[in-house]
Enzyme design. Structure first.
Site, mmCIF file in Angstrom:
data_model
loop_
_atom_site.group_PDB
_atom_site.id
_atom_site.type_symbol
_atom_site.label_atom_id
_atom_site.label_comp_id
_atom_site.label_asym_id
_atom_site.label_seq_id
_atom_site.Cartn_x
_atom_site.Cartn_y
_atom_site.Cartn_z
ATOM 1 N N HIS A 24 15.013 69.445 14.363
ATOM 2 C CA HIS A 24 15.558 67.752 12.735
ATOM 3 C C HIS A 24 17.168 67.727 12.791
ATOM 4 O O HIS A 24 17.274 67.414 11.324
ATOM 5 C CB HIS A 24 14.208 67.249 12.333
ATOM 6 C CG HIS A 24 13.516 68.616 11.260
ATOM 7 N ND1 HIS A 24 14.928 69.372 10.262
ATOM 8 C CD2 HIS A 24 13.063 69.126 11.241
ATOM 9 C CE1 HIS A 24 14.556 70.450 10.146
ATOM 10 N NE2 HIS A 24 13.176 70.144 9.883
ATOM 11 N N HIS A 78 0.289 75.271 6.297
ATOM 12 C CA HIS A 78 1.422 74.241 6.062
ATOM 13 C C HIS A 78 1.062 72.564 6.333
ATOM 14 O O HIS A 78 1.249 72.973 8.535
ATOM 15 C CB HIS A 78 2.540 75.031 6.497
ATOM 16 C CG HIS A 78 3.948 74.052 6.602
ATOM 17 N ND1 HIS A 78 4.290 73.093 5.568
ATOM 18 C CD2 HIS A 78 4.928 74.356 6.493
ATOM 19 C CE1 HIS A 78 5.542 73.064 5.484
ATOM 20 N NE2 HIS A 78 6.231 73.473 6.314
ATOM 21 N N GLU A 80 3.781 70.738 8.098
ATOM 22 C CA GLU A 80 5.479 70.113 8.727
ATOM 23 C C GLU A 80 4.646 69.940 10.227
ATOM 24 O O GLU A 80 4.060 70.722 10.609
ATOM 25 C CB GLU A 80 6.177 70.710 8.516
ATOM 26 C CG GLU A 80 7.560 70.474 8.928
ATOM 27 C CD GLU A 80 9.043 70.777 8.850
ATOM 28 O OE1 GLU A 80 8.903 71.266 7.718
ATOM 29 O OE2 GLU A 80 9.529 70.043 8.806
ATOM 30 N N ASP A 82 5.656 70.997 13.060
ATOM 31 C CA ASP A 82 5.610 71.599 14.003
ATOM 32 C C ASP A 82 4.265 72.868 13.653
ATOM 33 O O ASP A 82 4.266 73.649 15.094
ATOM 34 C CB ASP A 82 7.622 72.788 14.009
ATOM 35 C CG ASP A 82 7.113 73.098 12.187
ATOM 36 O OD1 ASP A 82 7.497 72.262 11.535
ATOM 37 O OD2 ASP A 82 8.311 73.966 12.645
ATOM 38 N N HIS A 145 8.043 75.745 1.589
ATOM 39 C CA HIS A 145 9.353 74.615 1.112
ATOM 40 C C HIS A 145 8.373 72.838 1.172
ATOM 41 O O HIS A 145 8.934 72.650 0.421
ATOM 42 C CB HIS A 145 10.229 74.654 2.377
ATOM 43 C CG HIS A 145 10.586 74.086 3.733
ATOM 44 N ND1 HIS A 145 11.013 73.332 4.569
ATOM 45 C CD2 HIS A 145 9.005 74.495 4.250
ATOM 46 C CE1 HIS A 145 10.569 73.149 5.290
ATOM 47 N NE2 HIS A 145 9.375 73.543 5.380
ATOM 48 N N ASP A 164 6.552 79.439 6.958
ATOM 49 C CA ASP A 164 7.821 79.381 6.836
ATOM 50 C C ASP A 164 8.283 80.752 6.744
ATOM 51 O O ASP A 164 9.407 80.714 7.333
ATOM 52 C CB ASP A 164 8.622 78.122 6.495
ATOM 53 C CG ASP A 164 8.374 77.242 7.159
ATOM 54 O OD1 ASP A 164 8.456 76.921 8.900
ATOM 55 O OD2 ASP A 164 8.104 75.763 7.441
ATOM 56 N N TYR A 196 17.992 80.865 8.715
ATOM 57 C CA TYR A 196 17.397 80.054 8.645
ATOM 58 C C TYR A 196 16.933 79.625 7.128
ATOM 59 O O TYR A 196 16.831 78.720 6.601
ATOM 60 C CB TYR A 196 16.120 80.944 8.884
ATOM 61 C CG TYR A 196 14.484 80.007 8.940
ATOM 62 C CD1 TYR A 196 14.334 80.546 9.644
ATOM 63 C CD2 TYR A 196 14.231 80.692 7.355
ATOM 64 C CE1 TYR A 196 12.790 79.318 9.785
ATOM 65 C CE2 TYR A 196 12.287 80.192 7.557
ATOM 66 C CZ TYR A 196 11.761 79.694 8.753
ATOM 67 O OH TYR A 196 10.472 79.822 8.386
ATOM 68 N N HIS A 229 6.918 81.035 12.839
ATOM 69 C CA HIS A 229 8.924 81.402 13.816
ATOM 70 C C HIS A 229 9.083 82.714 13.794
ATOM 71 O O HIS A 229 9.449 83.550 12.519
ATOM 72 C CB HIS A 229 9.912 80.000 12.802
ATOM 73 C CG HIS A 229 9.795 79.331 12.721
ATOM 74 N ND1 HIS A 229 8.814 78.181 13.546
ATOM 75 C CD2 HIS A 229 9.083 78.345 11.354
ATOM 76 C CE1 HIS A 229 8.491 76.879 13.157
ATOM 77 N NE2 HIS A 229 8.744 76.712 11.734
HETATM 78 FE FE1 FEO Z 1 7.847 73.765 7.480
HETATM 79 FE FE2 FEO Z 1 8.685 75.392 10.702
HETATM 80 O O1 FEO Z 1 7.977 73.887 9.122
#
Ligand code: FEO
Length: 408
Positions: A24, A78, A80, A82, A145, A164, A196, A229
């Site tokens: 993104h 979370h 999001e 991903d 976040h 995250d 990051y 991640h």
């Molecule tokens: Fe906040 Fe890896 O997504």
């Protein structure tokens, strides 16, 4: 990549995205992973999913261990995409599962998917779930976040599944930090952590400090941190927590990043004597031409250095477009404890440097004034002005570095 047992009966079942370079808009030069975890206990529990494109990968990984119809619980830390992008396909295959999610997570999930036939259990800070042998403790981390964010602590395994937080965008066959360092280097891992943090977590320093303090106060033992991640921290997990605290407290190198762009090389030529002035004051520096540098790399380099000099030509009385974009993006990240100045060449009216200072003020950065503007091409005497500007800025950076370090 095969599943990996990270703790007794707790498996990494995620996916590695070797190819992604634009996440993104964030340039992921090392790719990334979408980590999720399967707890093979009396009540089989899946923690998080993966990006939609990788749904088949995590499904194959799960099927190597158990049948989807046997999954009892799914924890969504979370929402999001991903991490939650595969939930609809997974729920088709295990409609019997109950989703454990924060209240704000549920509200968000309802916006992404038709959840009307799914079973939910809304959890809040401090709630627990027994899977049999293991006890999961949910710790909400709102705005770290996203509003929905939470982390899951697996008590008996001393394992923090941190979503995250503490992640890195690294695609690697290594699942653990020590494996990655053995085949790559500590400095590469450190750089990925800073990259990051700078691009994702920079605005949330105060919240990070508060949440880490809360976790410490809980008195829970953590001997592994498994983010969603990158690599899993099994060697000194307290070190990555300390790194986050340091960054949240404004840690930076005593160095200067010169972030510039140029039309006919005049602003670029100013950087040469300017860098010499900085170096002669005993401060290291590097220079990045923005059009040759991904935005996220420029943000990382800005964040690493205590001071930055922004070089912009004037175009139609305003900043060069790439510099305007950089400062606009930087403003959203709300950097703290950084000092900036600006310089640049102009043809007739000027205005780019002044506009950069207006942006600095709006962002709330510590400012070194006045900036340095030169008409057209720097001549010999201008080079001395540039040298002195660099030297004076470096002096100010050293002074400010001491002030910030004493405040910690
Ligand atoms: Fe906040 Fe890896 O997504």
């Amino acid at each position: 990549m095969k599943t990996v047992e990270i703790k007794p009966n707790i498996f990494w079942v995620g996916a590695i995205d070797w190819a992604i370079r634009d996440f993104h808009g964030y340039i992921t030069q090392r790719g990334t992973t979408y980590n999720n975890y399967l707890i093979m206990d009396e009540n089989i529990t899946l923690i998080d999913t993966v990006k939609e494109d990788f749904c088949d990968v995590t499904l194959d990984n799960i099927k190597r261990i158990t049948g989807l119809e046997k999954i009892k619980n799914i924890v969504i830390n979370h929402i999001e995409p991903d991490h939650v992008g595969s939930i609809d396909k997974i729920m088709l295959l295990c409609p019997q599962a109950t989703i454990y999610i924060s209240e704000r997570g549920k509200r968000g999930l309802d916006r992404y998917f038709d959840t009307s036939n799914w079973q939910f259990k809304i959890v809040k800070n401090g709630d627990t779930l027994s899977t049999g042998t293991y006890t999961l403790l949910f710790i909400e981390t709102p705005m770290l976040h996203w509003p929905d964010s939470m982390v899951t602590y697996v008590k008996e395994a001393k394992l923090l599944i941190s979503q995250d937080a503490f992640g890195q965008h690294i695609a690697s066959s290594s699942r653990f930090d020590d494996e990655f360092v053995a085949c790559s280097s500590q400095s590469e891992l450190d750089d990925a952590v800073i990259d990051y943090y700078a691009n994702i977590l920079m605005p949330f320093g105060q919240l990070i400090k508060t949440k880490i303090a809360e976790i410490v106060k809980l008195g829970i033992e953590i001997d592994m941190i498994a983010p969603d991640h990158g690599v899993i921290w099994r060697r000194n997990p307290e070190k990555i927590m300390q790194s986050y605290l340091d960054m949240a407290n404004g840690k930076a190198n005593l160095s200067v990043a010169i972030i510039y762009d140029t039309m006919w090389h005049s602003t670029e030529q100013m950087t040469i004597p300017l860098m010499q002035g900085i170096k002669d004051e005993g401060v290291e520096c590097n220079a990045l031409k923005l059009r040759a540098t991904p935005m996220s790399v420029a943000i990382k380099e800005f964040w690493k250095a205590r001071g930055s000099l922004i070089g912009t030509p004037t175009v139609n009385n305003v900043m060069f477009p790439s510099i305007a974009e950089f400062l606009y993006h930087l403003g959203g990240l709300r950097p703290k404890n950084r000092i900036v100045g600006a310089f640049g060449s102009f043809g007739w009216g000027g205005g780019g440097v002044k506009e950069a200072y207006d942006m600095f003020k709006k962002i709330g950065l510590e400012i070194f004034e006045p900036g340095l503007q030169l008409q057209y091409r720097p001549k010999e005497d201008d080079k001395e002005k540039c040298y002195n500007f660099g030297r004076d800025f470096a002096k100010k950076v050293k002074e400010y570095h001491g002030v910030v370090n004493n405040q910690k």
